[in-house]
Design a protein around this motif. Structure first.
Motif, mmCIF file in Angstrom:
data_model
loop_
_atom_site.group_PDB
_atom_site.id
_atom_site.type_symbol
_atom_site.label_atom_id
_atom_site.label_comp_id
_atom_site.label_asym_id
_atom_site.label_seq_id
_atom_site.Cartn_x
_atom_site.Cartn_y
_atom_site.Cartn_z
ATOM 1 N N GLY A 183 0.818 -1.217 0.000
ATOM 2 C CA GLY A 183 0.000 0.000 0.000
ATOM 3 C C GLY A 183 0.846 1.259 0.000
ATOM 4 N N ASP A 184 0.244 2.344 0.488
ATOM 5 C CA ASP A 184 0.866 3.669 0.422
ATOM 6 C C ASP A 184 0.996 4.288 1.808
ATOM 7 O OD1 ASP A 184 0.766 3.584 -2.447
ATOM 8 O OD2 ASP A 184 -1.345 4.168 -2.342
ATOM 9 N N ALA A 185 2.047 5.067 1.999
ATOM 10 C CA ALA A 185 2.195 5.834 3.233
ATOM 11 C C ALA A 185 1.165 6.949 3.283
ATOM 12 C CB ALA A 185 3.603 6.420 3.317
ATOM 13 N N VAL A 186 0.721 7.286 4.501
ATOM 14 C CA VAL A 186 -0.214 8.390 4.695
ATOM 15 C C VAL A 186 0.315 9.315 5.787
ATOM 16 C CG1 VAL A 186 -2.239 7.063 3.944
ATOM 17 C CG2 VAL A 186 -1.610 7.106 6.378
ATOM 18 N N ARG A 187 -0.208 10.498 5.821
ATOM 19 C CA ARG A 187 0.185 11.503 6.820
ATOM 20 C C ARG A 187 -0.312 11.099 8.208
ATOM 21 N NH1 ARG A 187 -2.859 14.829 5.175
ATOM 22 N NH2 ARG A 187 -4.282 15.352 6.868
ATOM 23 N N ILE A 188 0.539 11.253 9.214
ATOM 24 C CA ILE A 188 0.154 11.057 10.608
ATOM 25 C C ILE A 188 0.455 12.349 11.352
ATOM 26 C CG2 ILE A 188 0.465 9.709 12.706
ATOM 27 C CD1 ILE A 188 1.497 7.413 10.999
ATOM 28 N N GLU A 189 -0.568 12.992 11.890
ATOM 29 C CA GLU A 189 -0.395 14.252 12.601
ATOM 30 C C GLU A 189 0.155 14.007 14.011
ATOM 31 O OE1 GLU A 189 -0.583 16.921 11.116
ATOM 32 O OE2 GLU A 189 -1.934 16.645 9.412
ATOM 33 N N PRO A 190 0.795 15.022 14.623
ATOM 34 C CA PRO A 190 1.396 14.840 15.950
ATOM 35 C C PRO A 190 0.405 14.406 17.031
ATOM 36 C CG PRO A 190 2.228 16.836 14.920
ATOM 37 C CD PRO A 190 1.124 16.349 14.043
ATOM 38 N N ASP A 191 -0.860 14.790 16.904
ATOM 39 C CA ASP A 191 -1.845 14.441 17.926
ATOM 40 C C ASP A 191 -2.620 13.170 17.589
ATOM 41 O OD1 ASP A 191 -3.214 15.513 15.779
ATOM 42 O OD2 ASP A 191 -4.612 16.683 16.990
ATOM 43 N N GLU A 192 -2.133 12.386 16.635
ATOM 44 C CA GLU A 192 -2.833 11.172 16.218
ATOM 45 C C GLU A 192 -2.086 9.913 16.646
ATOM 46 O OE1 GLU A 192 -5.180 12.609 12.191
ATOM 47 O OE2 GLU A 192 -3.127 11.862 11.989
#
Length: 269
Positions: free
Chosen positions: A216-225
């Motif tokens: 699959g593909d990498a996705v964004r992970i926010e600091p508060d997630e």
């Protein structure tokens, strides 16, 4: 989402339409978001001398391999899962394995079909994503138009015969309140992997770099997630690589069989 699926999303609103698009070569990429409301399935096809062991493997590992259908040996049609459903043509893309090595990716397996082959259909997380979205829980890879990120872990599966290997997980980043709600929602859906197997630090389950998925593909992970990990139906592909059967066929990650079964039938509550 790959370009061909994105262009066809509005058009492919029914399972038969998705299967026909795959059969004719119009759809060759992932199926996330297509035919909303209907169950999608992972695929593993094994020769007859390995079918009983693989069935036991699925029974011993219901989180990654919740079995929703199984063909008769040599029978490519599965009428209980869909009208005119042909397992040889109705997925967008297949993987061909020889001695545990990925030998090819093809869009049609009619020339590979044999009278001793048995197809196993395994529940897919694309089905529980619909329940998450309906409850307002965001799904990052859907929002970004990407395939879900998937990872091999250090968690072993329960072996059966020659089949053994690591658990594969899919990941969705969520803020803590959404993660709690996602656990509540997916725990009611054991036929499509159920509740998560891990939340938080990926290294605790053997994932060294969450930004580099194995599939699959990498996705964004926010600091508060928090990264939230579910057992994944790509696990049989890691198991096939470990067990090294002479011949096997699976779906290409993200390229599922869309069935005529309704997602609403999957809930246990």
């Amino acid at each position: 989402m790959n370009a061909d699926a994105f262009a066809l999303t509005g058009e492919l609103d029914a399972p038969a339409k998705v299967r026909q698009a795959a059969r004719t070569g119009r759809l060759t990429g992932q199926t996330s978001g297509l035919a909303p409301g209907f169950v999608q399935a992972n695929l593993a096809i094994l020769p007859g001398d390995l079918a009983a062991d693989f069935l036991r493997f699925c029974q011993r590992n219901p989180k990654p391999c919740p079995l929703i259908g199984m063909s008769e040996p040599g029978e490519p049609m599965l009428p209980e899962l869909g009208a005119d459903l042909d397992i040889r043509t109705d997925l967008p893309r297949y993987r061909v394995w020889r001695d545990g090595e990925l030998a090819d990716e093809v869009e049609d397996i009619r020339d590979l079909w044999r009278e001793d082959l048995t197809a196993f259909l395994i529940g897919c997380s694309f089905s529980f994503e619909e329940a998450l979205l309906a409850d307002g829980v965001p799904v990052r890879h859907v929002a970004e138009g990407r395939n879900v990120p998937m990872y091999r872990t250090s968690i072993p599966t329960a072996p059966a015969g020659p089949f053994h290997g690591p658990l594969v997980v899919s990941m969705r980043p969520l803020e803590a309140p959404d993660a709690i709600r996602a656990i509540q929602i997916t725990s009611r859906l054991p036929a499509v992997h159920g509740a998560p197997v891990h939340l938080g630090d990926p290294s605790l389950i053997g994932i060294r770099d969450v930004g580099r998925p194995d599939y699959g593909d990498a996705v964004r992970i926010e600091p508060d997630e928090l990264p939230v990990f579910w057992a994944c139906g790509v696990t049989p592909q890691a198991v096939i690589a470990a067990a090294k059967p002479p011949f096997a066929i699976t779906h290409a990650p993200g390229c599922m069989l869309v069935t005529d079964l309704k997602n609403t039938r999957l809930s246990v509550l």
